[in-house]
Scaffold this active site. Structure first.
Site, PDB file in Angstrom:
ATOM      1  N   GLU A 159       0.832  -1.206   0.000  1.00 18.81           N
ATOM      2  CA  GLU A 159       0.000   0.000   0.000  1.00 18.81           C
ATOM      3  C   GLU A 159       0.862   1.248   0.000  1.00 18.81           C
ATOM      4  O   GLU A 159       1.822   1.361   0.769  1.00 18.81           O
ATOM      5  CB  GLU A 159      -0.901  -0.007   1.235  1.00 18.81           C
ATOM      6  CG  GLU A 159      -2.295   0.503   0.971  1.00 18.81           C
ATOM      7  CD  GLU A 159      -3.055  -0.413   0.016  1.00 18.81           C
ATOM      8  OE1 GLU A 159      -3.248  -0.007  -1.152  1.00 18.81           O
ATOM      9  OE2 GLU A 159      -3.463  -1.508   0.434  1.00 18.81           O
ATOM     10  N   THR A 202       2.893   2.100  -2.170  1.00 16.14           N
ATOM     11  CA  THR A 202       4.193   1.833  -2.788  1.00 16.14           C
ATOM     12  C   THR A 202       4.178   2.110  -4.289  1.00 16.14           C
ATOM     13  O   THR A 202       5.225   2.325  -4.884  1.00 16.14           O
ATOM     14  CB  THR A 202       4.594   0.360  -2.569  1.00 16.14           C
ATOM     15  OG1 THR A 202       3.510  -0.482  -2.990  1.00 16.14           O
ATOM     16  CG2 THR A 202       4.891   0.085  -1.105  1.00 16.14           C
ATOM     17  N   SER A 206     -24.500   7.789 -17.530  1.00 15.92           N
ATOM     18  CA  SER A 206     -24.189   7.023 -16.331  1.00 15.92           C
ATOM     19  C   SER A 206     -25.481   6.546 -15.685  1.00 15.92           C
ATOM     20  O   SER A 206     -26.317   7.365 -15.278  1.00 15.92           O
ATOM     21  CB  SER A 206     -23.407   7.877 -15.327  1.00 15.92           C
ATOM     22  OG  SER A 206     -23.359   7.243 -14.055  1.00 15.92           O
ATOM     23  N   GLY A 237     -16.348   4.941  -3.425  1.00 12.80           N
ATOM     24  CA  GLY A 237     -15.744   5.474  -2.219  1.00 12.80           C
ATOM     25  C   GLY A 237     -15.225   4.430  -1.253  1.00 12.80           C
ATOM     26  O   GLY A 237     -14.906   4.751  -0.107  1.00 12.80           O
ATOM     27  N   LEU A 297     -11.906   0.478  -3.734  1.00 13.73           N
ATOM     28  CA  LEU A 297     -11.821  -0.716  -4.574  1.00 13.73           C
ATOM     29  C   LEU A 297     -11.684  -0.358  -6.050  1.00 13.73           C
ATOM     30  O   LEU A 297     -11.930  -1.180  -6.927  1.00 13.73           O
ATOM     31  CB  LEU A 297     -13.047  -1.603  -4.352  1.00 13.73           C
ATOM     32  CG  LEU A 297     -13.231  -2.099  -2.910  1.00 13.73           C
ATOM     33  CD1 LEU A 297     -14.521  -2.902  -2.783  1.00 13.73           C
ATOM     34  CD2 LEU A 297     -12.034  -2.926  -2.453  1.00 13.73           C
ATOM     35  N   SER A 303     -13.066   4.073 -10.024  1.00 16.64           N
ATOM     36  CA  SER A 303     -12.672   5.013 -11.085  1.00 16.64           C
ATOM     37  C   SER A 303     -11.805   4.335 -12.131  1.00 16.64           C
ATOM     38  O   SER A 303     -11.990   4.543 -13.340  1.00 16.64           O
ATOM     39  CB  SER A 303     -11.940   6.218 -10.489  1.00 16.64           C
ATOM     40  OG  SER A 303     -10.794   5.823  -9.769  1.00 16.64           O
ATOM     41  N   ASP A 347      -3.955   0.409 -10.060  1.00 15.71           N
ATOM     42  CA  ASP A 347      -5.376   0.156 -10.243  1.00 15.71           C
ATOM     43  C   ASP A 347      -5.715  -0.125 -11.705  1.00 15.71           C
ATOM     44  O   ASP A 347      -6.418  -1.089 -12.035  1.00 15.71           O
ATOM     45  CB  ASP A 347      -6.191   1.353  -9.751  1.00 15.71           C
ATOM     46  CG  ASP A 347      -6.013   1.601  -8.269  1.00 15.71           C
ATOM     47  OD1 ASP A 347      -5.412   0.748  -7.590  1.00 15.71           O
ATOM     48  OD2 ASP A 347      -6.470   2.657  -7.796  1.00 15.71           O
ATOM     49  N   TYR A 374      -3.467  12.190   0.978  1.00 16.95           N
ATOM     50  CA  TYR A 374      -2.795  11.382  -0.051  1.00 16.95           C
ATOM     51  C   TYR A 374      -1.715  12.210  -0.727  1.00 16.95           C
ATOM     52  O   TYR A 374      -0.561  11.769  -0.869  1.00 16.95           O
ATOM     53  CB  TYR A 374      -3.833  10.905  -1.077  1.00 16.95           C
ATOM     54  CG  TYR A 374      -3.243  10.144  -2.258  1.00 16.95           C
ATOM     55  CD1 TYR A 374      -3.131   8.758  -2.233  1.00 16.95           C
ATOM     56  CD2 TYR A 374      -2.803  10.815  -3.387  1.00 16.95           C
ATOM     57  CE1 TYR A 374      -2.603   8.058  -3.310  1.00 16.95           C
ATOM     58  CE2 TYR A 374      -2.268  10.124  -4.474  1.00 16.95           C
ATOM     59  CZ  TYR A 374      -2.176   8.753  -4.418  1.00 16.95           C
ATOM     60  OH  TYR A 374      -1.640   8.078  -5.490  1.00 16.95           O
TER      61      TYR A 374
END
Length: 397
Positions: free
Chosen positions: A38, A40, A72, A126, A129, A132, A176, A225
């Site tokens: 995480e 990294t 959407s 949110g 997972l 996006s 991701d 972040y």
């Protein structure tokens, strides 16, 4: 708890037809859970994610008019733009992700013809997972296919990351998008985030991935972040003065970090210590999976959570509580927070025979302590992005 909005290809097609009135091709890309590694990825490090069986579904049909019309289902909104004048909408608008993908593809010289696009996402929003990234990859796959472009999955992942960096405005790592492209059933993906070299790591058949959603997302997440990323970059800048070969924290050993500790502020030192030790834990976890060493895996996950909590300071009381409850349950190999932090989910490796009791006990204990009802997902590792063949559709590519 099972997500009620899980889709079938025909349901997505019906949604497209009701909106656009024509046939379409169906594509999907998965979300992901990170087993270990995480914070990294943006430090050129190592990660071990797995794609999960929650997808972003896209129905698409080429329009040949140079225009994108994107609907959407989740937001019940439609956005339109011309390919030759793509620009971000207001900050945090959902359409910036698919529009940004089209922008990045055009920046890379991919000829796009325009399309009507229907998006239906089932990755929990949110929760950390990668909803996006699933949108980005599914839309990119659809746009390339509908415009009859070839698909290089590594390039596709990098272009989706570029969209998020330069169009959406989020400086995310490559993990991701990459695992959404390259996921493999029953496997995690060991990824070197610098070279993009990767290997598939077989997951034990007797263990299940259980994801516990705390149902909280603290507002400071995005700002913190960026702060953590800046602190890591500051550490590299300082260490490079005495270690000129260093390009990122993955090039620094713990002994080197300790040797030059006096040059770093306490905060920058512990941020660097997390990243460097986490890279080592990823490699150790892969070895433990190969040996089927459950005890070692459990220790590595616990050490990862402690490091994220104490050195990187991206956990929160709800995540810590969820991990504490989980590790007290029978049949649990290990548990830790997963994702960016400050809420979202934990990842738990649980023996298959214990999953039912685990879900019931964890939900009850967490709800009793917090008043919140957690969502608990059980998902095997799944396949990456692809076109879906079905009776009314042309053959999948």
């Amino acid at each position: 708890m099972i997500i009620a909005s899980l889709k079938t290809p025909l349901q997505v097609l019906d949604g497209f037809k009701s909106r656009f009135g024509t046939a379409a091709s169906i594509y999907r890309a998965p979300g992901r859970v990170n087993l270990i590694g995480e914070h990294t990825d943006y430090n050129d490090g190592f990660v071990l994610p797995a794609a999960i069986e929650f997808y972003c579904w896209v129905a698409a049909a080429a329009s040949r008019d140079g225009k994108l019309v994107i609907h959407s289902e989740n937001f019940n909104e439609t956005a339109e733009a011309r390919l030759n004048s793509l620009a971000p909408l207001e900050k945090k608008h959902w359409a910036n992700y698919p529009l940004g993908v089209a922008w990045a593809l055009r920046q890379a010289g991919k000829p796009l013809t325009g399309a009507n696009i229907y998006i239906a996402g089932e990755v929990p929003l949110g929760a950390g997972l990668s909803s996006s990234a699933a949108v980005e990859v599914a839309v990119a796959f659809a746009l390339l296919s509908e415009s009859e472009n070839g698909i290089d999955r590594s390039e596709l992942a990098q272009l989706c990351q570029k969209a998020e960096h330069e169009f959406v405005g989020a400086r995310v790592g490559i993990m991701d998008q990459f695992v959404s492209c390259y996921g493999r059933a029953s496997h995690a993906v060991l990824l070197d985030c610098r070279s993009l070299e990767h290997e598939f790591v077989k997951l034990p058949a007797n263990l299940q991935l259980v994801i516990c959603n705390t149902m909280v997302r603290h507002e400071l997440a995005s700002g913190e972040y960026n702060a953590r990323r800046a602190e890591c970059e500051e550490g590299v800048r300082i260490l490079r003065i005495v270690l000129p070969e260093v390009r990122a924290l993955r090039d620094v050993t713990l002994s080197q970090l300790e040797a030059h500790r006096r040059n770093l502020s306490k905060k920058v030192f512990v941020r660097c210590r997390h990243v460097i030790s986490e890279n080592a834990r990823v490699k150790s976890a892969v070895e433990a999976f190969h040996r089927a060493d459950s005890k070692a895996l459990g220790s590595l996950l616990q050490d990862s959570h402690r490091s994220l909590r104490d050195d990187y300071e991206v956990s929160c009381s709800e995540l810590d509580l969820m991990v504490e409850i989980a590790i007290a349950q029978p049949g649990v190999i290990g548990a830790r927070m997963t994702g960016g932090g400050f809420g979202g989910c934990t990842i738990n490796l649980v023996e298959s025979a214990a999953v039912t009791d685990f879900r019931r006990n964890v939900a009850a204990a967490y709800s009793s302590a917090t008043g919140l009802t957690p969502e608990i997902y059980v998902s095997p590792a799944s396949e990456g992005a692809r076109q879906i063949a079905y009776l009314e559709n042309k053959p999948a590519k």
